[in-house]
Design a protein around this motif. Structure first.
Motif, PDB file in Angstrom:
ATOM      1  N   MET A  90       0.816  -1.189   0.000  1.00  0.00           N
ATOM      2  CA  MET A  90       0.000   0.000   0.000  1.00  0.00           C
ATOM      3  C   MET A  90       0.867   1.264   0.000  1.00  0.00           C
ATOM      4  N   VAL A  91       1.929   1.229   0.800  1.00  0.00           N
ATOM      5  CA  VAL A  91       2.821   2.389   0.867  1.00  0.00           C
ATOM      6  C   VAL A  91       3.491   2.624  -0.480  1.00  0.00           C
ATOM      7  N   ARG A  92       3.857   1.543  -1.147  1.00  0.00           N
ATOM      8  CA  ARG A  92       4.498   1.677  -2.457  1.00  0.00           C
ATOM      9  C   ARG A  92       3.580   2.345  -3.468  1.00  0.00           C
ATOM     10  N   ILE A  93       2.309   1.984  -3.449  1.00  0.00           N
ATOM     11  CA  ILE A  93       1.350   2.586  -4.377  1.00  0.00           C
ATOM     12  C   ILE A  93       1.206   4.074  -4.089  1.00  0.00           C
ATOM     13  N   ILE A  94       1.118   4.426  -2.824  1.00  0.00           N
ATOM     14  CA  ILE A  94       0.982   5.834  -2.454  1.00  0.00           C
ATOM     15  C   ILE A  94       2.216   6.624  -2.881  1.00  0.00           C
ATOM     16  N   LEU A  95       3.403   6.037  -2.688  1.00  0.00           N
ATOM     17  CA  LEU A  95       4.628   6.726  -3.115  1.00  0.00           C
ATOM     18  C   LEU A  95       4.669   6.909  -4.630  1.00  0.00           C
ATOM     19  N   TRP A  96       4.234   5.902  -5.368  1.00  0.00           N
ATOM     20  CA  TRP A  96       4.178   6.034  -6.826  1.00  0.00           C
ATOM     21  C   TRP A  96       3.214   7.145  -7.228  1.00  0.00           C
ATOM     22  N   LEU A  97       2.043   7.181  -6.607  1.00  0.00           N
ATOM     23  CA  LEU A  97       1.076   8.228  -6.922  1.00  0.00           C
ATOM     24  C   LEU A  97       1.626   9.613  -6.585  1.00  0.00           C
ATOM     25  N   LEU A  98       2.302   9.733  -5.448  1.00  0.00           N
ATOM     26  CA  LEU A  98       2.905  11.019  -5.092  1.00  0.00           C
ATOM     27  C   LEU A  98       3.933  11.442  -6.137  1.00  0.00           C
ATOM     28  N   GLY A  99       4.721  10.495  -6.614  1.00  0.00           N
ATOM     29  CA  GLY A  99       5.701  10.797  -7.654  1.00  0.00           C
ATOM     30  C   GLY A  99       5.046  11.258  -8.945  1.00  0.00           C
ATOM     31  N   ILE A 100       3.974  10.563  -9.334  1.00  0.00           N
ATOM     32  CA  ILE A 100       3.260  10.929 -10.561  1.00  0.00           C
ATOM     33  C   ILE A 100       2.649  12.314 -10.431  1.00  0.00           C
TER      34      ILE A 100
END
Length: 57
Positions: free
Chosen positions: A1-11
């Motif tokens: 879940m944290v990885r998905i949130i970090l990816w979204l923040l990057g995008i």
């Protein structure tokens, strides 16, 4: 879940920077900033963890 949130923040960060760099695309920067803040807030709420320096009741 944290990885998905970090990816979204990057995008969202990339979208915000692109919107600020490209002239005439002010709304892209606004949308990117709103999405970045929303994703960061969701991640903070969803994680439910307090920062190490803060002691709760």
């Amino acid at each position: 879940m944290v990885r998905i949130i970090l990816w979204l923040l990057g995008i969202w960060l990339v979208i915000t920077v692109l919107g600020a760099v490209i002239e005439g695309v002010f709304w892209l920067a606004v949308v990117g900033g709103v999405l970045f803040l929303g994703t960061a807030a969701y991640g903070a709420i969803k994680s439910g963890k307090r920062p190490k320096g803060i002691k709760g009741p």
